[in-house]
Design a protein around this motif. Structure first.
Motif, mmCIF file in Angstrom:
data_model
loop_
_atom_site.group_PDB
_atom_site.id
_atom_site.type_symbol
_atom_site.label_atom_id
_atom_site.label_comp_id
_atom_site.label_asym_id
_atom_site.label_seq_id
_atom_site.Cartn_x
_atom_site.Cartn_y
_atom_site.Cartn_z
ATOM 1 N N UNK A 198 -13.711 -56.113 10.911
ATOM 2 C CA UNK A 198 -13.285 -55.003 11.756
ATOM 3 C C UNK A 198 -12.259 -54.106 11.077
ATOM 4 N N UNK A 199 -11.943 -54.372 9.823
ATOM 5 C CA UNK A 199 -11.012 -53.522 9.097
ATOM 6 C C UNK A 199 -11.648 -52.217 8.664
ATOM 7 N N UNK A 200 -10.823 -51.252 8.303
ATOM 8 C CA UNK A 200 -11.303 -49.927 7.907
ATOM 9 C C UNK A 200 -12.188 -49.990 6.663
ATOM 10 N N UNK A 201 -11.735 -50.721 5.645
ATOM 11 C CA UNK A 201 -12.461 -50.817 4.370
ATOM 12 C C UNK A 201 -12.526 -52.274 3.932
ATOM 13 N N UNK A 313 -16.222 -54.184 16.096
ATOM 14 C CA UNK A 313 -16.292 -55.640 15.961
ATOM 15 C C UNK A 313 -17.676 -56.153 16.326
ATOM 16 N N UNK A 314 -18.053 -57.274 15.702
ATOM 17 C CA UNK A 314 -19.256 -57.989 16.094
ATOM 18 C C UNK A 314 -20.540 -57.568 15.398
ATOM 19 N N UNK A 315 -20.493 -56.570 14.523
ATOM 20 C CA UNK A 315 -21.707 -56.123 13.837
ATOM 21 C C UNK A 315 -22.019 -57.044 12.663
ATOM 22 N N UNK A 316 -23.313 -57.304 12.456
ATOM 23 C CA UNK A 316 -23.737 -58.148 11.341
ATOM 24 C C UNK A 316 -24.687 -57.381 10.438
ATOM 25 N N UNK A 317 -24.789 -57.845 9.179
ATOM 26 C CA UNK A 317 -25.528 -57.057 8.194
ATOM 27 C C UNK A 317 -26.344 -57.942 7.266
ATOM 28 N N UNK A 318 -27.515 -57.403 6.871
ATOM 29 C CA UNK A 318 -28.399 -58.073 5.917
ATOM 30 C C UNK A 318 -28.776 -57.129 4.778
ATOM 31 N N UNK A 319 -27.857 -56.272 4.393
ATOM 32 C CA UNK A 319 -28.137 -55.294 3.333
ATOM 33 C C UNK A 319 -27.910 -55.907 1.953
#
Length: 560
Positions: A198-201, A313-319
């Motif tokens: 959830x941080x900016x970068x 918050x709470x987003x997930x990634x598969x990139x």
């Protein structure tokens, strides 16, 4: 009125017999598509729009109508029309005195308007914009009605937009497909359901072992895999080679700033860089990136820069990335060289500057030591900076004499960072100098802009893909931060850090002159071999032993 010959050509083209190398939808809803091909000094376009009225395409340097080179077209009662115009503001475009657009064909069928036209890349018309290697903001609009006596009705706010495109130096879809022979295999190196902090970068590092390779292979293509819906989070990615054996386990995916990154200190060599708007890296048919054999790459680090300014918050990634590889080895091993200004060394851009230019170099004493195997044959370039950048140039010198401009974008767009494939391979010799020059506009900023990882920080880098592989990694010549305090006449910092003091600084003309002098005169060289180790001893580099050792030994974030 279109003549008989043009009408016959029209039928052939519209039914799919005309060949275009590139195509792209200009809008998210896929209501308008632009196709193009470049041949010699001409560029041919086809525009397809879901309308029975007019359609407009414009070439703009900033995304606005003022100064844009605009082409309007429509089909009325079976006859196609084209109008060469230019923008003078947010009003109807003015018809050009000099006509530089040639209508080729047009049709209107089932609520679809198709128009083909051609123009010169350079028209020598003051009302036109040249089409070259720079990023062009393509503005578009359409309307359900045709013009009346060439008077155009306003399209409205919902039927207009802008998309950045590089028309020259990008690979066609056919070239991308040609490399996919039966012996080519693929593998995804992606994050697996990674929770986006959830941080900016955030820089997130995941590590992989190529366990399936029984012997030497060549990677011939690398492409981005960005999870749909996460385009706003994934700012850029690097695939990085690790030159030591790693222990891969469930803890091998972690924040790149973690103290546990010490275990992955050998991950230094950038293989592939991608940023928003970019595409794949395709190696020339005579070269590939070596993996699998003893002494070649067996381990990779995937570094993903997540940009989350809204602190969601709470987003997930598969990139991640997809690599294509083959056991049929090519003649040469390929590699990548990074040059410019490293963001882990402090540099500063004052606020309220319309065109502030700075420069990073790969200078002679580095290239002599790095390119000991001989000439480099450069075939592709990525130019990289952040939001304040408006232009980037990569130039080449030999023995103090200007050789040429390898790559340039004077209208750089942070949201489009494509691989720029060179028309002819560019030869760089041992002892040559490479200059990366970046220009920034900070008129909208009240405080100084620093080098760093965030999109509101800045970078100035060029990634050069080349062959044959040299014992080279990164090549920098940077301003020395140890002299910045004195040049800016900061006085007693008391309890402030240097960053805090500069951020709160009143930027007088003397201080602006001082920082320009700093970029010109206070320089140090920093270059590494293929394994990421410094070519010159730490004592030769006046940035301080602790800072340089921290970077090289602990493999702190690459920040590209």
């Amino acid at each position: 009125m279109i003549n008989i010959l043009s009408l016959a050509w029209c039928i052939a083209i519209v039914t799919g017999h005309f060949h275009f190398e590139h195509e792209v939808f200009l809008d998210r809803d896929e209501n308008i598509k632009l196709l193009w091909s470049v041949e010699d000094d001409n560029i041919t376009f086809e525009v397809r729009a879901n309308t029975t009225g007019y359609v407009g395409i414009g070439f703009s340097t900033n995304g606005g109508m003022r100064g844009a080179d605009i082409i309007l077209g429509w089909v009325k009662e079976g006859t196609p029309y084209i109008s060469d115009r230019h923008g003078i503001g947010n009003e109807e475009p003015v018809v050009d005195v000099q006509k530089d657009v040639e209508l080729l064909y047009g049709s209107e069928t089932d609520d679809l308007t198709i128009l083909g036209f051609r123009r010169k890349l350079l028209t020598c018309d003051p009302d036109d914009n040249d089409i070259g290697s720079d990023t062009i903001r393509v503005i578009w609009a359409y309307h359900p009605d045709d013009p009346e006596d060439t008077e155009v009705v306003y399209h409205g706010p919902q039927r207009r937009g802008v998309r950045s495109i590089i028309f020259i130096g990008v690979l066609s879809a056919e070239v991308l497909q040609d490399a996919m022979t039966d012996d080519v295999l693929s593998m995804d190196l992606v994050n697996e359901h990674t929770l986006i902090p959830s941080g900016d970068t955030t820089y997130w590092c995941t590590h992989y072992e190529l366990t399936m390779l029984p012997g030497p292979h060549h990677i011939i293509r690398i492409e981005p895999v960005v999870e749909p819906g996460n385009e706003g989070f994934v700012h850029h990615m690097n695939l990085i080679e690790c030159y030591e054996d790693l222990s891969i386990n469930s803890n091998s995916s972690l924040d790149c700033r973690s103290e546990n990154m010490f275990r992955y200190r050998s991950c230094e060599k950038v293989v592939y860089g991608w940023a928003v708007g970019g595409g794949p890296l395709v190696f020339p048919e005579q070269a590939g990136y070596p993996v699998g054999a003893r002494g070649d790459v067996r381990y990779f680090q995937l570094q993903v820069h997540y940009d989350n300014p809204q602190l969601l918050q709470g987003s997930r990634d598969n990139s991640g990335v997809r690599i294509y590889y083959t056991p049929k080895l090519r003649q040469y091993d390929a590699s990548m060289l990074v040059t410019g200004l490293p963001s882990f060394v402090t540099f500063v851009i004052p606020p309220k500057e319309e065109a502030f230019t700075l420069q990073g170099t790969c200078e002679r004493k580095c290239s002599e030591e790095m390119f000991t195997e001989g000439d480099l044959r450069v075939f592709s370039i990525i130019l990289h900076a952040h939001l304040a950048a408006t232009g980037i140039r990569l130039t080449h010198y030999r023995n103090g004499e200007y050789i040429g401009e390898i790559a340039r974008d004077t209208t750089y767009d942070f949201n489009l960072q494509e691989q720029r494939y060179l028309k002819e391979e560019w030869i760089v010799k041992p002892g040559d100098d490479l200059f990366v020059e970046c220009t920034y506009n900070t008129m909208d900023r009240e405080a100084a802009t620093f080098s760093g990882a965030a999109t509101t920080d800045e970078m100035c880098l060029a990634f050069l893909s080349y062959y044959p592989k040299a014992n080279a990694g990164k090549c920098y010549n940077t301003p020395n931060p140890n002299t910045l305090e004195k040049l800016l006449n900061l006085g007693d910092l008391k309890n402030q850090s240097l960053h805090e003091a500069i951020y709160n600084l009143e930027w007088t003309s003397d201080r602006r002159d001082g920082i320009r002098e700093w970029y010109r005169t206070s320089r140090v060289s920093l270059c590494t071999n293929h394994s990421g180790l410094p070519i010159f001893s730490v004592e030769d580099i006046s940035l301080g032993r602790v800072r340089i050792s921290f970077y090289f030994i602990f493999s702190k974030i690459q920040n590209y």
